[in-house]
Design an enzyme around this catalytic site. Structure first.
Site, PDB file in Angstrom:
ATOM      1  N   GLU A  78     -35.091   2.168 -18.735  1.00 49.17           N
ATOM      2  CA  GLU A  78     -34.645   1.559 -19.994  1.00 49.17           C
ATOM      3  C   GLU A  78     -35.846   1.202 -20.864  1.00 49.17           C
ATOM      4  OE1 GLU A  78     -31.602   1.338 -20.906  1.00 49.17           O
ATOM      5  OE2 GLU A  78     -30.543   1.726 -19.010  1.00 49.17           O
ATOM      6  N   ARG A  88     -17.707  -6.358 -20.593  1.00 43.58           N
ATOM      7  CA  ARG A  88     -16.478  -5.558 -20.624  1.00 43.58           C
ATOM      8  C   ARG A  88     -15.562  -6.044 -19.506  1.00 43.58           C
ATOM      9  NH1 ARG A  88     -15.405  -1.304 -17.622  1.00 43.58           N
ATOM     10  NH2 ARG A  88     -17.539  -1.259 -16.874  1.00 43.58           N
ATOM     11  N   CYS A 141     -27.083  -6.181 -16.371  1.00 41.54           N
ATOM     12  CA  CYS A 141     -28.355  -5.445 -16.295  1.00 41.54           C
ATOM     13  C   CYS A 141     -29.217  -5.701 -17.525  1.00 41.54           C
ATOM     14  CB  CYS A 141     -28.104  -3.948 -16.115  1.00 41.54           C
ATOM     15  SG  CYS A 141     -27.517  -3.564 -14.453  1.00 41.54           S
ATOM     16  N   HIS A 165     -31.828   2.198 -14.501  1.00 41.56           N
ATOM     17  CA  HIS A 165     -30.448   2.385 -14.051  1.00 41.56           C
ATOM     18  C   HIS A 165     -30.376   3.625 -13.168  1.00 41.56           C
ATOM     19  CE1 HIS A 165     -28.353  -0.316 -17.133  1.00 41.56           C
ATOM     20  NE2 HIS A 165     -27.706  -0.549 -16.014  1.00 41.56           N
TER      21      HIS A 165
HETATM   22  N1  PCA Z   1     -25.059  -2.702 -13.002  1.00 41.71           N
HETATM   23  C1  PCA Z   1     -24.467  -3.555 -14.011  1.00 41.71           C
HETATM   24  C2  PCA Z   1     -24.734  -4.957 -13.537  1.00 41.71           C
HETATM   25  C3  PCA Z   1     -25.115  -4.837 -12.104  1.00 41.71           C
HETATM   26  C4  PCA Z   1     -25.402  -3.414 -11.899  1.00 41.71           C
HETATM   27  O1  PCA Z   1     -25.889  -2.912 -10.876  1.00 41.71           O
HETATM   28  C5  PCA Z   1     -24.955  -3.255 -15.442  1.00 41.71           C
HETATM   29  O2  PCA Z   1     -25.286  -2.096 -15.741  1.00 41.71           O
HETATM   30  O3  PCA Z   1     -24.998  -4.156 -16.272  1.00 41.71           O
END
Ligand code: PCA
Length: 211
Positions: A78, A88, A141, A165
């Protein structure tokens, strides 16, 4: 050099989160950097303090937070965190903020200090799909990425931090037709390559584009 790597616990209907599954299997040392591993809760109000305490006690040079992005294809470092919580779905504490700033006196957004171009290129070199993401969303996240940057701005100016991610695991998509997934071995390989690159690039600028 010390690198704190965190992974979220499972949330929503999933019983597993590839983030901490990957983080807990990382080697204890990568490119001579010591890897500290921490599971953190998928909870808006708790995750920031868990990471803050670890920064205070362990003094890492880098923080890399890892989370699941169901539906994404490949590993996505990111670039930016924004000052917005907007769930959401509810988090693991059954809390669902709508359109809330994360920190009243924080910047609108913070860029990562991690070399996301070089990291993405290194993951692709291993034969794994990867691309830079321009939004970590508005769920937990993005929240943790923002909180670590806010702490950096207010408390730990030397810290470098960022977020990656990773997709669903194959077991998570058995009943989700046509949904991308990636194996745990590939997740581990990709995260290790990204961390190696962070260490190698330390003190250098991330100038090249990935294309
Ligand atoms: N993914 C979520 C929150 C925890 C995770 O592993 C997100 O993309 O916000």
């Amino acid at each position: 050099m010390k690198i704190l790597v965190t992974g979220f616990d499972p949330f929503s209907t999933d019983k597993i989160n590839p983030a901490f599954e990957t983080v807990k299997r990382l080697p204890d040392s990568i490119a001579d950097a010591t890897i500290l591993k921490l599971e953190i809760p998928t909870a808006f109000k708790r995750c920031g303090e868990v990471v803050h305490q670890e920064i205070v006690s362990a003094h890492p040079d880098y923080v890399l937070n890892v989370g699941q992005a169901g539906g994404r294809f490949g590993i996505t470092p990111e670039r930016i965190a924004i000052n917005l919580d907007d769930g959401r779905i509810a988090d693991n504490d059954n809390y669902r903020p709508i359109n809330q700033p994360i920190e009243a006196d924080g910047a609108t957004a913070y860029f990562t200090q991690l070399p996301v171009n070089a990291m993405t290129r290194a993951i692709r070199k291993e034969g794994l799909p990867s691309s830079i993401s321009l939004s970590a969303g508005t769920y937990v996240c993005n929240h943790i990425m923002y909180e670590v940057q806010y702490r950096r701005a207010t408390e730990f100016p030397e810290l470098k931090a960022g977020f990656m991610h990773i997709p669903f695991l194959p077991t998570q998509v058995v009943n989700r037709p046509n949904m991308p997934s990636q194996s745990l071995d590939d997740d581990i390989c990709g995260v290790v390559e990204a961390i190696k690159t962070m260490v190698e690039m330390d003190g250098r600028s991330d100038v090249d584009s990935i294309e």
